[in-house]
Design an enzyme around this catalytic site. Structure first.
Site, short mmCIF file in Angstrom:
data_model
loop_
_atom_site.label_atom_id
_atom_site.label_comp_id
_atom_site.label_asym_id
_atom_site.label_seq_id
_atom_site.Cartn_x
_atom_site.Cartn_y
_atom_site.Cartn_z
N ASP A 178 -2.95 -1.36 9.48
CA ASP A 178 -4.01 -2.31 9.81
C ASP A 178 -5.07 -2.38 8.72
O ASP A 178 -5.70 -3.42 8.53
CB ASP A 178 -4.65 -1.90 11.14
N ASN A 204 -9.28 -1.61 -1.56
CA ASN A 204 -9.72 -2.99 -1.73
C ASN A 204 -9.15 -3.66 -2.99
O ASN A 204 -9.69 -4.67 -3.46
CB ASN A 204 -11.25 -3.08 -1.75
N GLY A 257 -10.47 -0.10 12.47
CA GLY A 257 -10.12 1.14 11.79
C GLY A 257 -10.96 1.45 10.56
O GLY A 257 -10.71 2.44 9.88
N ASN A 290 0.86 -1.19 0.00
CA ASN A 290 0.00 0.00 0.00
C ASN A 290 0.90 1.24 0.00
O ASN A 290 1.53 1.54 1.00
CB ASN A 290 -0.90 0.00 1.23
N PRO A 291 0.98 1.98 -1.12
CA PRO A 291 1.88 3.13 -1.18
C PRO A 291 1.33 4.38 -0.51
O PRO A 291 2.03 5.39 -0.42
CB PRO A 291 2.05 3.35 -2.69
N ARG A 328 -4.31 12.94 12.85
CA ARG A 328 -5.76 13.11 12.86
C ARG A 328 -6.41 12.38 14.03
O ARG A 328 -7.47 12.80 14.51
CB ARG A 328 -6.36 12.64 11.54
N GLU A 386 -7.65 -5.68 4.33
CA GLU A 386 -7.94 -6.02 2.93
C GLU A 386 -7.54 -7.46 2.62
O GLU A 386 -8.31 -8.23 2.04
CB GLU A 386 -7.19 -5.07 2.00
#
Length: 548
Positions: free
Chosen positions: A200, A177, A509, A141-142, A313, A205
């Site tokens: 996470d 996804n 999450g 996941n970039p 955040r 996924e």
């Protein structure tokens, strides 16, 4: 008369050179140990107790012919040889706080025959480690965390996989996804494991993709909350590159990419419970860490609106949620996990080779076999407990949920593979009391030691919000309870927060907007490339890669 017993493996012992020092190197196949010690300790060492190193074969990463440093070779006493004969052993070395590093040592042999003898012996014994992966499918996941997933994999993980002889097929995800959808199509049988590089969310996924694929292949209806899901035999590895990396903390003890990569290389295996979440007999999501309503649901809801802040955040949304101090009214019904040996407040931490997980899972399997024979009624109505009230938070956790900000987690004694979840109910309380409860998560004190906090170890539970419509209420139940709503309470106190709009569920999450849900725990449904958290007190005593 010939003996029926196989011959004992031969111990290989030679005098080799290491860093210009002569060492006695021993490979003991019977005990699966590689050890070496200096024959003439260098000046400054205690000669009466010469140092030595012992490494289990199970923790040797790789063995190969050494790349010769010309400057070092020219200073060796064997420089007259046409070709130097040296091999390098890479192995795991433990550091503090569960951190692992790959250390290497190079041994020089006096002749070619001895060199090949050692190389062959080490290769043969490593080939016996059949549980190690040979080919992996990697998803990166970039965009997760600080957007360093691709860099972390290329700089820290890929070199280790290459050194260990692991072949990889790498896919950089392009949309949400992507990994889940791809796992429904790819031929997973040709891989020994699936690795996700990210936080996470990325793990979730891959989790959904693998479990969904297995249920589809097994013709299991995952929309049926009572269905017995098929277990996933292919292991999942996690290279942490996210904001919290909760699953890594609970299964390894640290969110360090190199440590996680070494666990994958060694072929560690940690069974993990998975919770299925349903609404109206429709599958919603799987959860392995936190299923939270109220406070943690609101934190996630506010944080989704401020993703541009990055990991900060969560601080902003957490502070805002604390100040609003909303509570939510509803009904919680659950069935206790009676077969589990431990309890949420016994302070027994889930560690590597956890006795409670092993014994509890065995008892659960025996119980399920007995129920399948018809000697007991499944999900008996009298086993249910119903609690109605106003709640600041409703949390169900199937692991400790530890992270850097909460080293002990939401439930320190939660176990990874005992087939249960810890249901934590935080009733309506003052803002000061709730703050005291939150602060307890950062200390060693019992965070359940408050009159407004209750905790139960359960096998399933359901939640019906007070403001849920009658048509929705009828389809949220696992058993025969809670099918009727109850009247409005506190309508004359609008300032108390009870009359506030419903919260959302925080599922590992990810948001779940449906408020009326039911959750069921599936014991050891998946396996991770992990071994559980090693006992820190014993780590220094049994550390196999330390000086003896």
């Amino acid at each position: 008369m010939e003996s029926d017993h196989p011959p004992l493996p031969t111990v290989l012992c030679s005098v080799l050179s290491m860093k210009r020092q002569s060492c006695e190197v021993t490979l003991d196949p019977g005990r699966s140990l590689l050890s070496w010690r200096e024959l003439r300790p260098r000046r400054g060492r205690d000669r009466s107790r010469p140092g030595g190193v012992t490494v289990p074969v199970a923790e040797i990463v790789s063995v190969g012919e050494a790349e010769i440093d010309e400057k070092y070779y020219n200073s060796m006493k064997w420089q007259h040889m046409c070709k130097p004969h040296a091999f390098t052993v890479r192995y795991v070395q433990r550091k503090r706080k569960h951190r692992w590093r790959c250390k290497e040592v190079t041994f020089w042999c006096s002749d070619e025959q001895l060199f090949y003898q050692w190389l062959q012996a080490l290769h043969d014994i490593l080939e016996q480690q059949t549980h190690r992966p040979k080919r992996l499918l990697v998803y990166i996941n970039p965009y997760g965390g600080k957007k360093r997933g691709k860099q972390i994999y290329e700089n820290k993980v890929a070199p280790l996989f290459s050194a260990a002889g692991i072949c990889t097929d790498v896919i950089v995800t392009e949309y949400a996804n992507h990994a889940r959808d791809n796992l429904y199509e790819v031929n997973v049988e040709k891989y020994d494991g699936v690795v996700c590089v990210g936080g996470d969310g990325m793990f979730s996924e891959v989790l959904h993709g693998l479990i969904g694929r297995v249920q589809k292949d097994s013709d299991v209806d995952h929309n049926n909350p009572n269905a017995q899901l098929s277990r996933c035999n292919i292991r999942i590895g996690i290279i942490p590159a996210g904001s919290t990396d909760c699953v890594c903390y609970a299964t390894i003890g640290i969110n360090d990419p190199e440590t996680s990569a070494l666990h994958i290389i060694l072929g560690d295996c940690q069974p993990l419970d998975v919770c299925s979440v349903h609404h109206k007999r429709t599958f919603l999501k799987y959860s392995v860490s936190l299923l939270g309503y109220g406070f943690y649901g609101d934190v996630l809801k506010y944080s989704e609106k401020n993703r541009w802040l990055g990991p900060a955040r969560y601080d902003v949304s957490g502070f805002k949620t604390f100040l609003t101090h909303h509570c939510y009214e509803g009904s919680v019904s659950f069935q206790p996990a009676k077969w589990v040996l431990g309890s949420p407040r016994d302070q027994i931490i889930c560690t590597s080779r956890c006795y409670i997980c092993r014994q509890s899972s065995k008892q659960l399997e025996e119980q399920q076999k007995t129920q399948a024979c018809g000697s007991e009624h499944r999900d008996q109505d009298d086993d249910w407990t119903t609690i109605k009230g106003k709640f600041m938070a409703i949390n169900a956790v199937s692991m400790s949920c530890a992270c850097p900000r909460s080293p002990k987690g939401l439930s320190p004694a939660a176990h990874l593979g005992d087939g249960s979840a810890d249901l934590i109910l935080v009733r309506k309380c003052s803002r000061l009391d709730f703050l005291r409860h939150l602060i307890r998560h950062t200390s060693n004190k019992d965070q359940f030691d408050f009159p407004f906090v209750e905790v139960y170890r359960v096998k399933n539970f359901q939640f019906t919000p007070k403001h849920f419509e009658d048509e929705d209420t009828e389809s949220t139940d696992i058993g025969s309870i809670g099918k009727k709503n109850f009247p409005q309470i506190c309508t004359d106190h609008p300032s108390c927060g009870c009359n506030h709009v419903n919260s959302i569920w925080n599922c590992d999450g990810e948001t779940v907007d449906q408020t009326a849900i039911e959750m069921r725990v599936h014991c050891q449904l998946i396996k991770l490339f992990a071994r559980g958290i090693e006992n820190a007190k014993l780590e220094d005593d049994v550390n196999p890669s330390k000086v003896l």
